[in-house]
Design an enzyme around this catalytic site. Structure first.
Site, PDB file in Angstrom:
ATOM      1  N   HIS A 214       0.836  -1.202   0.000  1.00  0.00           N
ATOM      2  CA  HIS A 214       0.000   0.000   0.000  1.00  0.00           C
ATOM      3  C   HIS A 214       0.870   1.250   0.000  1.00  0.00           C
ATOM      4  CE1 HIS A 214      -3.108  -2.908   1.469  1.00  0.00           C
ATOM      5  NE2 HIS A 214      -3.833  -2.213   0.605  1.00  0.00           N
ATOM      6  N   HIS A 218       1.409   1.463  -5.855  1.00  0.00           N
ATOM      7  CA  HIS A 218       0.085   0.839  -5.952  1.00  0.00           C
ATOM      8  C   HIS A 218      -0.952   1.859  -6.400  1.00  0.00           C
ATOM      9  CE1 HIS A 218      -3.654  -1.161  -4.891  1.00  0.00           C
ATOM     10  NE2 HIS A 218      -3.913  -0.222  -3.999  1.00  0.00           N
ATOM     11  N   HIS A 254      -6.978   6.900  -3.140  1.00  0.00           N
ATOM     12  CA  HIS A 254      -7.848   5.939  -2.450  1.00  0.00           C
ATOM     13  C   HIS A 254      -7.189   5.231  -1.278  1.00  0.00           C
ATOM     14  CE1 HIS A 254      -5.599   2.909  -4.694  1.00  0.00           C
ATOM     15  NE2 HIS A 254      -6.161   1.990  -3.940  1.00  0.00           N
ATOM     16  N   ASP A 255      -5.862   5.231  -1.178  1.00  0.00           N
ATOM     17  CA  ASP A 255      -5.181   4.573  -0.052  1.00  0.00           C
ATOM     18  C   ASP A 255      -4.231   5.520   0.672  1.00  0.00           C
ATOM     19  OD1 ASP A 255      -6.196   2.008   0.258  1.00  0.00           O
ATOM     20  OD2 ASP A 255      -4.946   1.161  -1.330  1.00  0.00           O
ATOM     21  N   ASP A 364      -8.761  -1.398  -8.197  1.00  0.00           N
ATOM     22  CA  ASP A 364      -8.072  -1.609  -6.919  1.00  0.00           C
ATOM     23  C   ASP A 364      -7.624  -3.054  -6.754  1.00  0.00           C
ATOM     24  OD1 ASP A 364      -7.071  -0.887  -4.425  1.00  0.00           O
ATOM     25  OD2 ASP A 364      -8.960  -1.325  -3.400  1.00  0.00           O
TER      26      ASP A 364
END
Length: 470
Positions: A214, A218, A254-255, A364
């Site tokens: 993560h 990524h 998103h992360d 994802d």
């Protein structure tokens, strides 16, 4: 009953101490050893920090601020109460504290400035500006190769690992800026290129490079996958520039600030993030709030109307929250129902947003759908992150989370299970929605990769080896 440990757990990437002089600035997210993850006896001290997260135990009010001193949260465009009741309360008084000064206070700004300058220098070859330093010939060569790769930005075989090396670890900034230009978003929304690069630099910095999986690479990989989906005929002919903008922003952010551990770990250790979001989509809520705060700090969309900014923040949250893997069956069931009833109408804004959620979910978890050489690397990295969490849980006699025990799990069996029960069902339905060459390619790689993992698992069983190559 909440667990409260009297000994200090190891300092995870998320749990970084923050000096006082930093607490007046964005990035002051306070994950230090005094948090409830380490058995903090007085959670009220968190509310005295001007960091990202504070938890007031007396009235169960969560304070969430990650802003610079000159940023003011708009009362009309604040966070909309979420149905899951996970939104924090914003204390506007925290925005008016004067920052402390000191030599170390500017360390983050200096690093960000150097990164910002490096991105501008790295594009001089693309702009046709001759190099003034012979030592930069090698950098020019790498930049040239990176630009060549961007010419194939929609290729499903895009090697994000190679691209990250060619851009000196700046794949997320370089790729996303390029895609904003490709889709005409800079011109359509009248974006300031300087603010856009500054925003992307801040986003990339908020990913922890020590995380095996993560991390910013990524995020860049997911953004490239989202770009591939946005180019699919059904979506390209129906999506508006607003939809494309939201899709790329959600994929990029998103992360953000992912700690390298999962939600069950935060819950079982009584981490105050879990308390803040009431054990519901803990990480996804945190990623969303981090993204919103960086958007506000960068002032990238400060020229838009307040209502538009509020709508953007709300829809961005809806997209990022959809990546919660625990909601997989919920979205899969909705997609199947729509496809069975043939009632998906992309001229409807709500249906377009739903398919944008599905596209982000597919992007994802698209690693098993990549060619074997890329998919295998991602599989090893995510398993390494799982096993690292399991090692911590074992060391401190916690229940080891599912898939995190290196003594009972292998890369192969983890991937076979993930492909069978998570990835394949979703991509089969995606192929029903958009039966294109790309969809067939993804399903083909999915099947081949699954067969490869089963072959490796069989070889290990015959060899009597209980562990994989991690």
């Amino acid at each position: 009953m909440a667990l409260c440990y009297q000994f200090q757990l190891p300092v995870l990437p998320l749990d970084r101490p923050v000096p006082k002089h930093v607490l007046s600035r964005r990035g002051a997210i306070s994950f230090s050893s005094s948090s409830s993850l380490f058995g903090c006896t007085n959670p009220r001290v968190l509310s005295q920090r001007r960091g990202a997260i504070s938890y007031e135990s007396s009235d169960q009010t969560a304070l969430y601020i990650r802003m610079l001193g000159d940023v003011r949260v708009r009362s009309r465009a604040g966070f909309q109460p979420e149905r899951r009741d996970s939104h924090p309360y914003v204390d506007f008084r925290l925005l008016h504290l004067s920052p402390e000064t000191g030599e170390l206070a500017s360390a983050r700004k200096i690093r960000r400035l150097l990164s910002f300058q490096r991105y501008f220098r790295s594009t001089h070859l693309f702009r046709g500006v001759p190099s003034l330093n012979s030592l930069s010939v090698l950098d020019d060569n790498y930049n040239g190769q990176a630009m060549c790769m961007l010419e194939k930005d929609g290729n499903w075989n895009f090697d994000i690992f190679l691209f990250d090396r060619l851009t000196n670890g700046n794949s997320l900034v370089t790729l996303t800026f390029h895609l904003f230009k490709y889709h005409g978003l800079i011109e359509h929304f009248h974006l300031d290129s300087v603010k856009l690069r500054r925003f992307l630099v801040m986003v990339q910095e908020d990913y922890h490079r020590n995380n095996p999986y993560h991390n910013a690479v990524h995020a860049a990989d997911v953004t490239q996958a989202m770009h591939c989906f946005l180019k699919e005929t059904k979506l390209a002919n129906s999506f508006s520039p607003w939809d494309v903008l939201l899709g790329l922003l959600a994929a990029t952010t998103h992360d953000m600030d992912h700690p390298g551990v999962n939600q069950p770990f935060l819950i079982k250790t009584n981490h105050y993030l879990a308390s803040l979001y009431k054990n519901t989509s803990v990480l996804e809520n945190h990623h969303w709030r981090s993204a919103v705060c960086v958007l506000q700090e960068s002032k990238l969309f400060s020229h838009l109307a307040v209502e538009e900014i509020y709508q953007m923040e709300s829809q961005l949250g809806s997209l990022i929250l959809a990546t919660d893997i625990t909601r997989q069956n919920e979205f899969l069931s909705q997609l199947r129902t729509h496809l069975d009833m043939s009632d998906l109408h992309l001229d409807d804004a709500g249906h377009r947003h739903f398919m944008l959620q599905i596209a982000l979910k597919c992007a994802d978890i698209s690693n098993p759908c990549r060619p074997w050489e890329l998919s295998k690397q991602w599989s090893e990295k995510v398993t390494q992150e799982f096993f690292h969490q399991g090692d911590i849980e074992r060391k401190y006699k916690l229940d080891i989370s599912q898939l995190c025990d290196r003594h009972t799990e292998t890369v192969a069996n983890i991937q076979i299970g993930f492909i069978t029960y998570v990835a394949k069902p979703l991509f089969v339905e995606w192929c029903r929605f958009s039966n294109t060459t790309l969809s067939q390619t993804m399903l083909g790689h999915l099947s081949l990769n699954n067969a490869s993992w089963k072959g490796l698992l069989q070889e290990q069983s015959q060899g009597g080896d209980d562990t994989d190559f991690i």
